[in-house]
Design an enzyme around this catalytic site. Structure first.
Site, mmCIF file in Angstrom:
data_model
loop_
_atom_site.group_PDB
_atom_site.id
_atom_site.type_symbol
_atom_site.label_atom_id
_atom_site.label_comp_id
_atom_site.label_asym_id
_atom_site.label_seq_id
_atom_site.Cartn_x
_atom_site.Cartn_y
_atom_site.Cartn_z
ATOM 1 N N ASP A 198 57.163 44.085 30.368
ATOM 2 C CA ASP A 198 56.499 42.768 30.210
ATOM 3 C C ASP A 198 55.633 42.725 28.743
ATOM 4 O OD1 ASP A 198 54.880 40.745 30.348
ATOM 5 O OD2 ASP A 198 54.619 40.941 32.803
ATOM 6 N N HIS A 199 55.955 42.058 27.987
ATOM 7 C CA HIS A 199 55.252 42.399 26.619
ATOM 8 C C HIS A 199 53.899 41.678 26.746
ATOM 9 C CE1 HIS A 199 54.959 43.354 22.849
ATOM 10 N NE2 HIS A 199 55.912 42.648 22.101
ATOM 11 N N ARG A 200 53.372 40.987 27.865
ATOM 12 C CA ARG A 200 52.193 40.589 28.055
ATOM 13 C C ARG A 200 51.381 41.649 28.238
ATOM 14 N NH1 ARG A 200 52.899 36.293 32.767
ATOM 15 N NH2 ARG A 200 53.889 38.253 33.719
#
Ligand code: COA
Length: 557
Positions: A529-531
């Site tokens: 999850d690049h967040r």
């Protein structure tokens, strides 16, 4: 302002015909020729149009009332300007008179013999023609409701004709299969014009399939009444004159040859809004779809929260994938989805839509690991597959990179770091994908992990996993190595933030600085999850993983 009394026009030999649909209410402003109400006898459906533009006042009728010619419908309040123009004729005269030939003559399509009266062999093929349509000639076909090959019920409408005075639905004289459709939208027809050949049940069994349609364009015309065909006529609604037996209400499921049970006004309305009438529930008599039903359908669709949409359908403003009638291209079978598949579909869809995914790949040199694993198996101990080693390596990597062992808070404001390490692994079962969870994997040795994963995988395949055994995962592993393939992009198992995809290892040449060595390389794919995770953090994580798997001694550190 002037008031004009509107009465039921000449409706031929029909008396005490029930009002089945009211299309206006007091205060409505309507255009000349807009339909006011629908009458339906056992032989015909009639839409009564407004004789002039104006405002509806003192509506006298309600659904269920029975009316004959001359019955008062309402008053129309007409603007002075309109009145001072050429004075409108009395209502009954302004309304296009219904062609009123004897009902029996206009009902039966001419000239085929009555189906029931003919012997079975003779009734195999019926030549369907335009029936007696009163004084109308060269009336344009505005809608084709069937196509070649459609199986239709007796009385189901085949097509709609529309003159400047009347809209007429031509019903099927018998149940059967449509062959050699001769008409297309825009064709102009009069009584006796050939429509199609109808292969009745007796003939359908015996006769070979008909040759391709004489009118290919007509055959290609979509049957879906919500699909626009020709530009809409200027005066779309008038009286449906002598349309023969009313169409039957539709069955619950859509079948070839079925058309929704709705009048032309409703169909036009639906067409303008792009509504598929097959999806609309009819609240009128015998399930007839009313204009209000279409309005209600649209309103409901517009106010439906995205979360309420089925998993397979789009949410969050994403345009849905249009429905396709695959049966038109070949044989199909519709198989309901297993419960697990439906649940995982919804879950995966949510994760896919919510998480900005990135997948980082690498190859782990597992040559020594594999030699060790094989040696262990030969000694007759617990069967060790690659999976427990990978779980062990993942827990070691999570210790060094704790942000992979975390979840984003629902408000997106904080990261919840977990002090435990429960590792899920995707298991392929006959009913679909499940993810059993090994609890406190970091505190277990390879042998115990091998035993637990084998037990959990068996329970998963037997459908015996308890809900608790699938809960609380921190990080997931999807191992397809036993099957094959190289890299893939696993979907993060939300609310986790990372997942490791493992593919089948292969011997490849690896340069050792002097020569190429044959080494066993295992493809790894880390989706995250690049967040929550930065690319560099993820790259470091996977590099550590490959090191751990390449040299088992590191796991002991
Ligand atoms: N490379 C080469 N061989 C591999 C391998 C890899 N990466 N991973 C497993 N194997 C081998 C195993 O060693 C075993 O061989 P062996 O009998 O000679 O020792 C064989 O493949 C079968 O192993 P498998 O049954 O896959 O055992 P496992 O412990 O590795 O995996 C499950 C167990 C439950 C994960 C697995 O059976 C499964 O269901 N995988 C599918 C997961 C899935 O569907 N993921 C997709 C999610 S989107």
């Amino acid at each position: 302002m002037a008031n004009q009394k509107v009465t039921v026009p000449d409706i031929g030999n029909y008396h005490d015909v029930p009002v089945i649909e009211l299309l206006v209410k007091d205060g409505d402003t309507i255009e000349k020729d807009a339909p006011l109400l629908v009458l339906e006898s056992d032989k015909a459906t009639l839409e009564v149009p407004a004789p002039a533009s104006g405002t509806v006042r003192a509506l006298k009728l309600k659904v269920g009332d029975k009316v004959s010619q001359g019955a008062e419908i309402c008053e129309l309040e007409i603007a002075e300007a309109a009145v001072s123009a050429p004075a409108p004729a009395p209502a009954a005269a302004t309304v296009a008179p219904v062609a009123a030939p004897p009902a029996s003559a206009s009902v039966a399509p001419a000239p085929p013999p009555p189906v029931a009266a003919a012997p079975a062999a003779a009734s195999a093929e019926i030549d369907v023609r335009i029936p007696d349509i009163g004084n109308y000639h060269d009336v344009p076909v505005i809608e084709l409701l069937v196509k070649d090959g459609d199986a239709i019920e007796k009385d189901a409408p085949l097509l709609v004709l529309e003159s400047d005075k009347a809209t007429l639905e031509v019903p099927a004289p018998a149940s059967g299969t449509v062959r050699a459709l001769k008409l297309k939208v825009g064709d102009k027809v009069s009584q006796g014009a050939a429509v199609c050949t109808l292969l009745t049940a007796a003939g359908a069994a015996a006769a070979p399939p008909s040759p391709p349609a004489a009118a290919p364009e007509a055959a290609a015309t979509p049957r879906d009444p919500a699909t626009p065909t020709e530009p809409l006529p200027k005066n779309p609604l008038a009286i449906i004159a002598d349309t023969a037996p009313i169409p039957p209400p539709p069955a619950a499921a859509r079948r070839d040859g079925e058309v929704p049970y709705a009048g032309p006004a409703t169909r036009k309305f639906a067409r303008e809004l792009g509504v598929d009438l097959f999806q609309v529930h009819g609240s009128g008599a015998r399930g007839r779809i009313l204009i209000e039903d279409v309005q209600g359908f649209v309103k409901q669709r517009l106010t439906q929260p995205p979360a309420a949409a089925p998993a397979a359908v789009a949410g969050a403003g994403i345009p849905p994938i249009p429905a396709v009638d695959f049966a038109q291209f070949g044989a199909i079978e519709t198989r309901p989805l297993a419960r697990i598949r439906k649940l995982s579909a919804a879950h995966l869809h949510r994760a896919w839509l919510n998480i900005p995914h990135v997948t980082q790949t690498d190859e782990a040199d597992i040559t020594e690991l594999e030699a060790f694993r094989k040696a262990q198996s030969e000694e007759g101990g617990v069967k060790l597959t690659l999976l427990p080693f990978i779980i062990k390596a993942v827990t070691a990597a999570l210790k060094q990179y704790p942000e992979f062992n975390a979840s984003l808070s629902p408000d997106g404001e904080s990261l919840i770091l977990k002090k435990y390490m429960h590792i899920g692994f995707a298991a392929d079962t006959p009913n679909g994908l499940v993810v059993p969870v090994v609890r406190d994997a970091d505190q277990k040795g390879i042998v115990q992990l091998a035993q637990e994963t084998a037990e959990l995988a068996k329970k998963a395949r037997d459908g015996k996993l308890k809900p608790d055994e699938m809960k609380g995962g921190c990080f997931s592993i999807s191992s397809l190595g036993g099957i094959g393939g190289s890299f893939f992009t696993p979907i993060v198992n939300a609310p986790e933030v990372g997942i490791l995809g493992v593919s089948k290892s292969q011997i490849k040449p690896v340069w050792d600085g002097k020569v190429f060595q044959p080494r066993l390389l295992c493809p790894l794919a880390l989706s995250y999850d690049h967040r929550v995770i930065d690319g560099a953090y993820a790259a470091r994580f996977i590099v550590l993983l490959t090191k751990l798997l390449s040299d088992l001694r590191r796991l002991a550190l």
